[in-house]
Scaffold this motif. Sequence first.
Motif, PDB file in Angstrom:
ATOM      1  N   MET A  73       0.846  -1.200   0.000  1.00  0.00           N
ATOM      2  CA  MET A  73       0.000   0.000   0.000  1.00  0.00           C
ATOM      3  C   MET A  73       0.871   1.236   0.000  1.00  0.00           C
ATOM      4  N   SER A  74       0.605   2.172  -0.891  1.00  0.00           N
ATOM      5  CA  SER A  74       1.430   3.364  -1.014  1.00  0.00           C
ATOM      6  C   SER A  74       1.066   4.385   0.054  1.00  0.00           C
ATOM      7  N   ASP A  75       2.100   5.070   0.602  1.00  0.00           N
ATOM      8  CA  ASP A  75       1.872   6.131   1.578  1.00  0.00           C
ATOM      9  C   ASP A  75       1.943   7.512   0.936  1.00  0.00           C
ATOM     10  N   LYS A  76       1.698   7.595  -0.357  1.00  0.00           N
ATOM     11  CA  LYS A  76       1.707   8.866  -1.069  1.00  0.00           C
ATOM     12  C   LYS A  76       0.537   9.719  -0.611  1.00  0.00           C
ATOM     13  N   PRO A  77       0.790  10.972  -0.225  1.00  0.00           N
ATOM     14  CA  PRO A  77      -0.304  11.853   0.192  1.00  0.00           C
ATOM     15  C   PRO A  77      -1.226  12.174  -0.983  1.00  0.00           C
ATOM     16  N   GLU A  78      -2.488  12.451  -0.649  1.00  0.00           N
ATOM     17  CA  GLU A  78      -3.435  12.822  -1.695  1.00  0.00           C
ATOM     18  C   GLU A  78      -3.082  14.177  -2.295  1.00  0.00           C
ATOM     19  N   LYS A  79      -2.690  15.104  -1.434  1.00  0.00           N
ATOM     20  CA  LYS A  79      -2.298  16.444  -1.890  1.00  0.00           C
ATOM     21  C   LYS A  79      -1.052  16.881  -1.140  1.00  0.00           C
ATOM     22  N   PHE A  80      -0.138  17.510  -1.866  1.00  0.00           N
ATOM     23  CA  PHE A  80       1.084  18.041  -1.253  1.00  0.00           C
ATOM     24  C   PHE A  80       0.922  19.501  -0.833  1.00  0.00           C
ATOM     25  N   ILE A  81       0.015  20.200  -1.484  1.00  0.00           N
ATOM     26  CA  ILE A  81      -0.205  21.617  -1.205  1.00  0.00           C
ATOM     27  C   ILE A  81      -1.703  21.835  -1.028  1.00  0.00           C
ATOM     28  N   ASP A  82      -2.097  22.480   0.077  1.00  0.00           N
ATOM     29  CA  ASP A  82      -3.521  22.698   0.309  1.00  0.00           C
ATOM     30  C   ASP A  82      -4.016  23.944  -0.419  1.00  0.00           C
ATOM     31  N   LEU A 120      12.805  20.449  -1.472  1.00  0.00           N
ATOM     32  CA  LEU A 120      11.869  19.344  -1.315  1.00  0.00           C
ATOM     33  C   LEU A 120      12.117  18.569  -0.026  1.00  0.00           C
ATOM     34  N   ASN A 121      11.011  18.168   0.628  1.00  0.00           N
ATOM     35  CA  ASN A 121      11.142  17.239   1.748  1.00  0.00           C
ATOM     36  C   ASN A 121      11.022  15.812   1.220  1.00  0.00           C
ATOM     37  N   LYS A 122      11.038  14.840   2.120  1.00  0.00           N
ATOM     38  CA  LYS A 122      11.105  13.444   1.668  1.00  0.00           C
ATOM     39  C   LYS A 122       9.880  13.004   0.848  1.00  0.00           C
ATOM     40  N   PRO A 123       8.621  13.257   1.286  1.00  0.00           N
ATOM     41  CA  PRO A 123       7.481  12.847   0.450  1.00  0.00           C
ATOM     42  C   PRO A 123       7.465  13.539  -0.908  1.00  0.00           C
ATOM     43  N   GLU A 124       7.835  14.818  -0.930  1.00  0.00           N
ATOM     44  CA  GLU A 124       7.854  15.552  -2.202  1.00  0.00           C
ATOM     45  C   GLU A 124       8.929  14.998  -3.132  1.00  0.00           C
ATOM     46  N   ASP A 125      10.051  14.613  -2.546  1.00  0.00           N
ATOM     47  CA  ASP A 125      11.135  14.061  -3.351  1.00  0.00           C
ATOM     48  C   ASP A 125      10.782  12.670  -3.879  1.00  0.00           C
ATOM     49  N   ASN A 126      10.113  11.873  -3.060  1.00  0.00           N
ATOM     50  CA  ASN A 126       9.788  10.498  -3.453  1.00  0.00           C
ATOM     51  C   ASN A 126       8.660  10.436  -4.479  1.00  0.00           C
ATOM     52  N   TYR A 127       7.660  11.294  -4.323  1.00  0.00           N
ATOM     53  CA  TYR A 127       6.469  11.185  -5.156  1.00  0.00           C
ATOM     54  C   TYR A 127       6.235  12.392  -6.066  1.00  0.00           C
ATOM     55  N   GLY A 128       7.143  13.337  -6.077  1.00  0.00           N
ATOM     56  CA  GLY A 128       6.978  14.508  -6.932  1.00  0.00           C
ATOM     57  C   GLY A 128       7.231  14.194  -8.393  1.00  0.00           C
ATOM     58  N   ASP A 129       6.919  15.184  -9.243  1.00  0.00           N
ATOM     59  CA  ASP A 129       7.076  15.000 -10.688  1.00  0.00           C
ATOM     60  C   ASP A 129       8.486  15.300 -11.173  1.00  0.00           C
ATOM     61  N   ALA A 130       9.257  16.082 -10.428  1.00  0.00           N
ATOM     62  CA  ALA A 130      10.606  16.451 -10.878  1.00  0.00           C
ATOM     63  C   ALA A 130      11.425  16.924  -9.687  1.00  0.00           C
ATOM     64  N   ASP A 131      12.741  16.844  -9.857  1.00  0.00           N
ATOM     65  CA  ASP A 131      13.697  17.296  -8.841  1.00  0.00           C
ATOM     66  C   ASP A 131      14.867  17.939  -9.567  1.00  0.00           C
ATOM     67  N   LEU A 132      15.205  19.181  -9.210  1.00  0.00           N
ATOM     68  CA  LEU A 132      16.250  19.933  -9.906  1.00  0.00           C
ATOM     69  C   LEU A 132      17.209  20.541  -8.885  1.00  0.00           C
ATOM     70  N   PRO A 133      18.236  19.796  -8.417  1.00  0.00           N
ATOM     71  CA  PRO A 133      19.228  20.369  -7.492  1.00  0.00           C
ATOM     72  C   PRO A 133      20.206  21.282  -8.235  1.00  0.00           C
ATOM     73  N   ILE A 134      20.490  22.440  -7.619  1.00  0.00           N
ATOM     74  CA  ILE A 134      21.366  23.451  -8.227  1.00  0.00           C
ATOM     75  C   ILE A 134      22.305  23.995  -7.158  1.00  0.00           C
ATOM     76  N   ALA A 135      23.568  24.191  -7.530  1.00  0.00           N
ATOM     77  CA  ALA A 135      24.543  24.883  -6.685  1.00  0.00           C
ATOM     78  C   ALA A 135      25.041  26.099  -7.444  1.00  0.00           C
ATOM     79  N   MET A 136      25.298  27.186  -6.718  1.00  0.00           N
ATOM     80  CA  MET A 136      25.731  28.412  -7.381  1.00  0.00           C
ATOM     81  C   MET A 136      26.592  29.254  -6.444  1.00  0.00           C
ATOM     82  N   THR A 137      27.332  30.176  -7.059  1.00  0.00           N
ATOM     83  CA  THR A 137      28.159  31.122  -6.307  1.00  0.00           C
ATOM     84  C   THR A 137      27.328  32.357  -5.972  1.00  0.00           C
ATOM     85  N   GLU A 138      27.928  33.274  -5.218  1.00  0.00           N
ATOM     86  CA  GLU A 138      27.203  34.472  -4.798  1.00  0.00           C
ATOM     87  C   GLU A 138      26.844  35.379  -5.972  1.00  0.00           C
TER      88      GLU A 138
END
Length: 342
Positions: free
Chosen positions: A1-10, A173-191
Amino acid sequence: MSDKPEKFIDENGIRLDGRRVDEIRPMTVEMGVLSRADGSCYLEWGNNKVLAAVYGPRELHPRRLQRPGEALVRYRYNMAAFSVEDRIRPGPSRRSTEISKVSGEAFEPVVMKQFYPSAVIDVFAEVLQADAGTRTAAINAATLALVDAGIPMKGLVAACAVGKVDGQLVIDLNKPEDNYGDADLPIAMTEDGEITLLQMDGNLTVEEINKGVEMVKAGCEQIFAIQKAALLEKFGTAEEDEVLEDAGLQAEISSEENVSEAVEEVEELVEEAAAEETEVPEDEEVEEAETMFEEDVAEFEDDEEENGEELEVVVTEVSEEEITSESEDIESNEEEGDKYEQ
């Protein structure tokens, strides 16, 4: 059984952990936690707990890996076996090897490696507890560990991720958003906004990517402020602490929203205080100038005694060139004629 939330944003735009789409998780930093490392940092970001350590610069072995003109920066990312709910196999994996490579390259534009030819700078990032965004958390901790080790850098590096859930872009992103979200875009940058790391998992349109980058820039500005506050807390001087207290900024600097402005105001106040302390009174300036003038005259007289003949020739040549103009002046001004004849 999946523990994916029905909605991530109210309907009010609030995420599962109470944040808005453009808010990062709370971050706390402690520097210099390892006595045997040249530099270290412990960072908590949400439920992520990361320990970073820097060793070096030191001699690189085997010697065939040495770079004659610069140092080698080796970055090692690792997740502890107990860092997740389901215990993972200890040791390097394909994922940790890939993250180590791209994270190390994120520091290439800022670390001034030319000062340590043929040496190595080892950076270790150990994830003690994982809750999504561990690679970005490790980069933020490693940046402060490098500064703590005294490694020359052109600037700080901050990292954050943006993702897509419920059709909306969200930052950090937190863990549920990272696991069940549609995309993940990590970025590092300078000042100054130079992107040093960019990866993507999932599908985003060009417009969403552009908007996501702007959201990450805003998030990294908050992280830069936290990093600078941590550096000021450890390396700030007593004078800076007094200025902070006089300006009433001690309470403000603990606020993420005000920390950037507080740091800038502290720097300005410290510079003004330093300028006032170094200002020289007028009497001392005159006395110093007279002393310098007397020393110059004495030096000239010594040179004249040593090279008297050469100086006489120079004076004579100048007098012959100006004799015509001086004669005309004497004839036109009878009252001062005696002065010129002498």
